[in-house]
Scaffold this motif. Structure first.
Motif, PDB file in Angstrom:
ATOM      1  N   MET A   1     -40.871 -39.551  25.993  1.00  0.00           N
ATOM      2  CA  MET A   1     -40.209 -40.540  26.844  1.00  0.00           C
ATOM      3  C   MET A   1     -38.853 -40.075  27.372  1.00  0.00           C
ATOM      4  O   MET A   1     -38.604 -40.090  28.562  1.00  0.00           O
ATOM      5  CB  MET A   1     -40.028 -41.852  26.083  1.00  0.00           C
ATOM      6  N   MET A   2     -37.980 -39.686  26.462  1.00  0.00           N
ATOM      7  CA  MET A   2     -36.610 -39.381  26.867  1.00  0.00           C
ATOM      8  C   MET A   2     -36.527 -37.931  27.311  1.00  0.00           C
ATOM      9  O   MET A   2     -36.179 -37.046  26.543  1.00  0.00           O
ATOM     10  CB  MET A   2     -35.660 -39.637  25.702  1.00  0.00           C
ATOM     11  N   ALA A   3     -36.878 -37.698  28.580  1.00  0.00           N
ATOM     12  CA  ALA A   3     -37.106 -36.332  29.002  1.00  0.00           C
ATOM     13  C   ALA A   3     -35.819 -35.545  29.222  1.00  0.00           C
ATOM     14  O   ALA A   3     -35.726 -34.397  28.821  1.00  0.00           O
ATOM     15  CB  ALA A   3     -37.940 -36.332  30.266  1.00  0.00           C
TER      16      ALA A   3
ATOM     17  N   ALA B   1     -35.403 -52.047  21.735  1.00  0.00           N
ATOM     18  CA  ALA B   1     -35.051 -51.121  22.810  1.00  0.00           C
ATOM     19  C   ALA B   1     -36.187 -50.137  23.023  1.00  0.00           C
ATOM     20  O   ALA B   1     -37.358 -50.471  22.805  1.00  0.00           O
ATOM     21  CB  ALA B   1     -33.751 -50.419  22.484  1.00  0.00           C
ATOM     22  N   CYS B   2     -35.820 -48.937  23.424  1.00  0.00           N
ATOM     23  CA  CYS B   2     -36.804 -47.936  23.812  1.00  0.00           C
ATOM     24  C   CYS B   2     -37.894 -47.757  22.762  1.00  0.00           C
ATOM     25  O   CYS B   2     -39.065 -47.588  23.096  1.00  0.00           O
ATOM     26  CB  CYS B   2     -36.138 -46.593  24.040  1.00  0.00           C
ATOM     27  N   CYS B   3     -37.506 -47.770  21.486  1.00  0.00           N
ATOM     28  CA  CYS B   3     -38.487 -47.558  20.436  1.00  0.00           C
ATOM     29  C   CYS B   3     -39.578 -48.615  20.474  1.00  0.00           C
ATOM     30  O   CYS B   3     -40.706 -48.353  20.064  1.00  0.00           O
ATOM     31  CB  CYS B   3     -37.812 -47.579  19.089  1.00  0.00           C
TER      32      CYS B   3
ATOM     33  N   GLY C   1     -36.788 -45.211  14.369  1.00  0.00           N
ATOM     34  CA  GLY C   1     -35.919 -44.519  15.306  1.00  0.00           C
ATOM     35  C   GLY C   1     -34.559 -44.212  14.720  1.00  0.00           C
ATOM     36  O   GLY C   1     -34.123 -44.806  13.740  1.00  0.00           O
ATOM     37  N   ASP C   2     -33.879 -43.270  15.368  1.00  0.00           N
ATOM     38  CA  ASP C   2     -32.575 -42.851  14.881  1.00  0.00           C
ATOM     39  C   ASP C   2     -31.555 -43.982  14.943  1.00  0.00           C
ATOM     40  O   ASP C   2     -30.705 -44.110  14.084  1.00  0.00           O
ATOM     41  CB  ASP C   2     -32.080 -41.671  15.725  1.00  0.00           C
ATOM     42  N   CYS C   3     -31.640 -44.766  16.016  1.00  0.00           N
ATOM     43  CA  CYS C   3     -30.633 -45.814  16.178  1.00  0.00           C
ATOM     44  C   CYS C   3     -30.703 -46.803  15.041  1.00  0.00           C
ATOM     45  O   CYS C   3     -29.686 -47.207  14.488  1.00  0.00           O
ATOM     46  CB  CYS C   3     -30.846 -46.548  17.483  1.00  0.00           C
TER      47      CYS C   3
ATOM     48  N   ILE D   1     -27.598 -41.576  18.728  1.00  0.00           N
ATOM     49  CA  ILE D   1     -26.614 -40.944  19.603  1.00  0.00           C
ATOM     50  C   ILE D   1     -25.503 -41.912  19.974  1.00  0.00           C
ATOM     51  O   ILE D   1     -24.541 -41.518  20.595  1.00  0.00           O
ATOM     52  CB  ILE D   1     -27.258 -40.382  20.874  1.00  0.00           C
ATOM     53  N   PHE D   2     -25.649 -43.160  19.635  1.00  0.00           N
ATOM     54  CA  PHE D   2     -24.634 -44.130  20.041  1.00  0.00           C
ATOM     55  C   PHE D   2     -23.694 -44.395  18.875  1.00  0.00           C
ATOM     56  O   PHE D   2     -23.918 -45.294  18.081  1.00  0.00           O
ATOM     57  CB  PHE D   2     -25.280 -45.424  20.499  1.00  0.00           C
ATOM     58  N   ASN D   3     -22.666 -43.607  18.797  1.00  0.00           N
ATOM     59  CA  ASN D   3     -21.685 -43.804  17.740  1.00  0.00           C
ATOM     60  C   ASN D   3     -20.490 -44.489  18.379  1.00  0.00           C
ATOM     61  O   ASN D   3     -19.499 -43.858  18.708  1.00  0.00           O
ATOM     62  CB  ASN D   3     -21.309 -42.449  17.149  1.00  0.00           C
TER      63      ASN D   3
ATOM     64  N   GLY E   1     -36.610 -39.867  14.737  1.00  0.00           N
ATOM     65  CA  GLY E   1     -37.094 -39.542  16.077  1.00  0.00           C
ATOM     66  C   GLY E   1     -36.432 -40.436  17.098  1.00  0.00           C
ATOM     67  O   GLY E   1     -36.019 -41.538  16.783  1.00  0.00           O
ATOM     68  N   CYS E   2     -36.354 -39.935  18.314  1.00  0.00           N
ATOM     69  CA  CYS E   2     -35.677 -40.731  19.341  1.00  0.00           C
ATOM     70  C   CYS E   2     -36.443 -40.625  20.633  1.00  0.00           C
ATOM     71  O   CYS E   2     -36.135 -39.795  21.443  1.00  0.00           O
ATOM     72  CB  CYS E   2     -34.245 -40.258  19.523  1.00  0.00           C
ATOM     73  N   PRO E   3     -37.434 -41.445  20.866  1.00  0.00           N
ATOM     74  CA  PRO E   3     -38.103 -42.347  19.941  1.00  0.00           C
ATOM     75  C   PRO E   3     -39.083 -41.582  19.078  1.00  0.00           C
ATOM     76  O   PRO E   3     -39.578 -40.530  19.485  1.00  0.00           O
ATOM     77  CB  PRO E   3     -38.858 -43.274  20.887  1.00  0.00           C
TER      78      PRO E   3
HETATM   79  S1  SF4 Z   1     -33.764 -44.081  18.584  1.00  0.00           S
HETATM   80 FE1  SF4 Z   1     -33.760 -43.355  20.702  1.00  0.00          FE
HETATM   81  S2  SF4 Z   1     -35.570 -44.268  21.590  1.00  0.00           S
HETATM   82 FE2  SF4 Z   1     -35.111 -45.416  19.734  1.00  0.00          FE
HETATM   83  S3  SF4 Z   1     -33.845 -47.125  20.382  1.00  0.00           S
HETATM   84 FE3  SF4 Z   1     -32.485 -45.450  19.803  1.00  0.00          FE
HETATM   85  S4  SF4 Z   1     -32.082 -44.399  21.726  1.00  0.00           S
HETATM   86 FE4  SF4 Z   1     -33.895 -45.646  22.043  1.00  0.00          FE
END
Ligand code: SF4
Lengths: 422, 174, 160
Positions: free
Chosen positions: A181-183, C37-39, C102-104, C110-112, C132-134
């Motif tokens: 997805m996150m290319a 979210a994305c996940c 997911g990582d979040c 990645i969102f610190n 994983g992201c996602p």
């Molecule tokens: S881990 Fe990645 S894909 Fe999942 S919610 Fe966070 S940013 Fe989105």
């Protein structure tokens, strides 16, 4: 346990301890309550048909929606702020995660803005590949929209079919970028790398089988009387209202306004492609449905033209200040090592000034405002996200309808909460 | 560069001779930097003038230019669907509590866009009484997009500092 | 079903009550229909035709927390969402489990920054983390199997 009783509202009140008047005063934030007789209902943030974590404050007279106010921010991620602390290339990964149904369109908008700020032009091959992937992304996003919005009006099987085809596109994503997805495949100055050999045959194959799949979806919905009852004449918005409320994308074109950024302010060579902009007439949920379905076919046409003219050549510009040197050069040239080191530790510097780059994302006008200040980090990034602005017209569409219709309307304007809240 | 850029300048300059502070051209985009006091009238003029018909407000973007002065600026991206031309108005703002006039009466979507600007950047708009916390919880302090607002970075747990962070991390209980 | 051939015509199967209960729980874990979210999109893919989570007895997503056993926190949790998430968790009936997908959800990803809770384990107790992201749908399925493993080893008193 105190935290458990707090609905994210001021002060963390216990909901059971408040009187109805107090509740109205607090929960009505943003909602102008018309009559004391009416009922207040909070829909969301955890509700299957709000497509994420949207919360709607509804004022109901029986089953009829008198007024409504969206309450958003349950997914506020601070993306704009966070991007200011990263270099231009690092910040790219954040854009994927905004509209996660169409990651590459976000990349597209952001990358074009960076390139505009730097004043560089990419190679023809990169441009064409970007168009192909951009249009594939449009189909990807519309497939999720179709599946979920059909699910909202209780057509379960469409969802399963749509996700089957979606897997194919995700496989193409994975093929070019290594991620489903996150290319983050578009990079400043071109692409991450050239597409693999299997790319063109895979897309040709997709072009072959996909039109008949669209027919399948239409066979399920287009003439379905239940679908008609749920969508025709529901959620009407006039062309004037749509323009003054800033509606964009297929939602605007459903009201018959011919405006598509790919035509009016072409980017990435879209002026060279021959395609139509599907228009609706009624401005209701059904017109918006028709527009998106036709748009998928148009996207297929664009991909086909792009494949036919896919030129050979490099996919990155030859500017070592922006694009890192290829791996093979690193072993031979000291200069390449220096460039590589500089780029990955510090990044490139962008000049002072501000730009605004629009692209047509699957949901509408996606635009990126970028201000550089002679450093390698953006001074201000702002995204004009279509979902956020489109949500503003929801109260207009929903007034006087039933709660059940509201569900169909939310589906039809195709919102993504990640993009609304950023 | 759209060929109407000159037209915008002429028309606005004719109608409001003292309003334009500066004209900026950068990468083919024209910006009219205008005085805060004239903003609403100019917007109304842009919308209603026959040759311009700017019926579409794309976006309102606030910018914090600390340490420059004036510190804030608000950008209005205005577009005309019938004429297919666009312009950016940029309004310098000294005092965020004394912001520009709301253009919600010109384009209704502005009320919604101004809400975002207020929530994240803290610039008020005169005449928009609907400003409220939109993205952040209602009791949030401060406006995160300002440059003097910290990012709120938390220390990342690696193997060398695993125990130290683990000890103070507030794990939830059942 | 295939079991008959293995067992023969015994008519009676003896087992421990604990094993039987846990076997039942693993084979009908109903997740809550709750995407952030994305996940969540990958979670939907897991449910949909290609990956088909119903193989593990969990095709039934329950939008109501009262009917759900498993909360898959699919996505980033903002400071505004955190109280709501905890409230949903409190509303679920025992026994209940949480997967941070997911990582979040696991650590902030990645969102610190100011807006995101750095890991949902600050709000709800998490049983399984999926990286994983996602995470790919396979990864989520693996996380679910790991959870099943854990459930199989649980004691009855733990939920009593
Ligand atoms: S881990 Fe990645 S894909 Fe999942 S919610 Fe966070 S940013 Fe989105």
């Amino acid at each position: 346990m105190t935290v458990g009783m707090n609905l994210g509202m001021p002060g963390g009140d216990n909901i059971q301890e408040l009187s109805v008047e107090e509740l109205r005063a607090k929960y009505g934030s943003g909602l102008e309550i018309q009559s004391e007789e009416n009922m207040l209902l909070s829909m969301g943030p955890q509700h299957p048909s709000t497509h994420g974590v949207l919360r709607l404050l509804l004022e109901l007279d029986g089953e009829t929606v008198v007024n409504l106010a969206p309450d958003i921010g349950f997914l506020h991620t601070g993306i704009e702020k966070n991007m200011e602390s990263k270099t231009y290339t690092q910040a790219l990964v954040m854009t994927d995660r905004m509209d996660y149904l169409a990651p590459m369109s976000n990349n597209f908008g952001y990358i074009l803005a960076v390139e505009k700020l730097l004043g560089v032009e990419v190679t023809p091959r990169a441009e064409v590949i970007r168009v192909i992937l951009g249009e594939l992304t449009r189909i990807l996003s519309h497939l999720v929209w179709l599946g979920t919005s059909a699910l909202d009006v209780a057509a379960q099987s469409v969802f399963l079919y749509c996700f089957r085809e979606r897997e194919y596109i995700l496989d193409i994503y994975e093929m070019v970028a290594g991620q489903r997805m996150m290319a983050s495949y578009f990079r400043p100055g071109g692409l991450w790398r050239d597409v693999p050999e299997e790319f063109v045959p895979a897309i040709r194959n997709f072009l072959d089988f996909f039109p008949s799949r669209i027919d399948d979806y239409e066979a399920l919905l287009k003439e379905n009387p239940i679908f008609h009852k749920r969508t025709k004449g529901v959620g009407v918005i006039s062309a004037e209202d749509a323009i003054s409320m800033g509606l964009t994308g297929p939602s605007l074109r459903g009201s018959g306004v011919n405006w598509d950024i790919r035509k009016s302010i072409p980017y990435s060579g879209y002026e060279n492609y021959d395609f139509e902009v599907p228009l609706g007439t009624e401005g209701d949920v059904y017109s918006r449905y028709l527009c998106r379905m036709k748009e998928m076919r148009q996207s297929l046409g664009i991909i086909k033209q792009a494949l036919d003219r896919l030129p050979d050549g490099p996919v990155q510009i030859d500017d070592r200040k922006i694009v890192p040197p290829p791996r093979s050069e690193l072993g031979r040239s000291m200069e390449a090592v220096i460039h590589h080191f500089k780029l990955w530790t510090e990044g490139f510097k962008a000049p002072k000034g501000y730009v605004f780059q629009r692209v047509e994302s699957p949901k509408g006008e996606f635009a990126c405002y970028l201000r550089g200040n002679d450093t390698s980090k953006p001074a201000r990034v702002h995204f004009r996200t279509p979902s956020y602005v489109n949500l503003a017209s929801l109260p207009i569409m929903a007034k006087g309808l039933f709660v059940a219709d509201l569900v169909a309307i939310i589906g039809s304007i195709d919102i993504v909460l990640g993009e609304i809240d950023r | 560069m759209s060929n109407s850029d000159g037209l915008f300048y002429e028309k606005v300059n004719d109608a409001f001779p003292e309003s334009i502070i500066e004209v900026v051209d950068f990468r083919g985009e024209r910006t009219l930097v205008v005085e805060q006091a004239y903003l609403k009238d100019i917007c109304l003029f842009l919308r209603d003038e026959e040759d311009l018909v700017c019926n579409f407000l794309e976006d309102i973007v606030a910018d914090d230019m600390l340490p420059e002065f004036p510190r804030f600026a608000v950008n209005y991206h205005i577009y005309s669907i019938p004429k297919n031309h666009h312009i950016r108005l940029r309004v310098p703002v000294d005092d965020p509590d004394d912001g520009p006039d709301s253009v919600g009466t010109v384009w209704p979507v502005a009320y919604w866009l101004e809400m975002e600007v207020w929530d994240l950047m803290g610039i008020t708009f005169k005449g928009n009484d609907k400003l409220r916390r939109l993205f952040l919880p209602e009791d949030w302090q401060g406006h995160p997009l300002r440059k003097d607002y910290p990012l709120g970075y938390e220390e990342v747990q690696f193997s060398f500092n695993w125990q130290a962070i683990d000890a103070k991390k507030p794990y939830a209980k059942d | 079903m295939g079991v008959e051939q293995k067992l023969g015509n015994m008519g009676v199967v003896t087992t421990r009550l604990e094993d039987l209960v846990n076997w039942g729980r693993t084979n009908s874990t109903w997740p809550m229909l709750f995407g952030l979210a994305c996940c969540a999109i990958e979670m939907m893919s897991t449910q949909a035709s290609h990956y088909d989570a119903s193989r593990f007895g969990m095709e039934l997503m329950r939008p109501s927390p009262r009917q759900a056993d498993l909360m898959i926190v699919a996505g980033r949790v903002s400071r505004k969402m955190a109280p709501v998430l905890r409230r949903l968790y409190d509303q679920m009936s025992d026994p209940k489990w949480v997967i941070a997908m997911g990582d979040c959800a696991s650590c902030g990803g990645i969102f610190n920054n100011y807006a995101i809770v750095q890991g949902v384990d600050e709000i709800v107790p998490v049983d399984v983390y999926v990286a994983g992201c996602p995470p790919r749908p396979e990864a989520l399925l693996d996380g679910i199997m790991t959870l099943h493993e854990k459930v199989r080893g649980e004691k009855l008193q733990e939920w009593a």
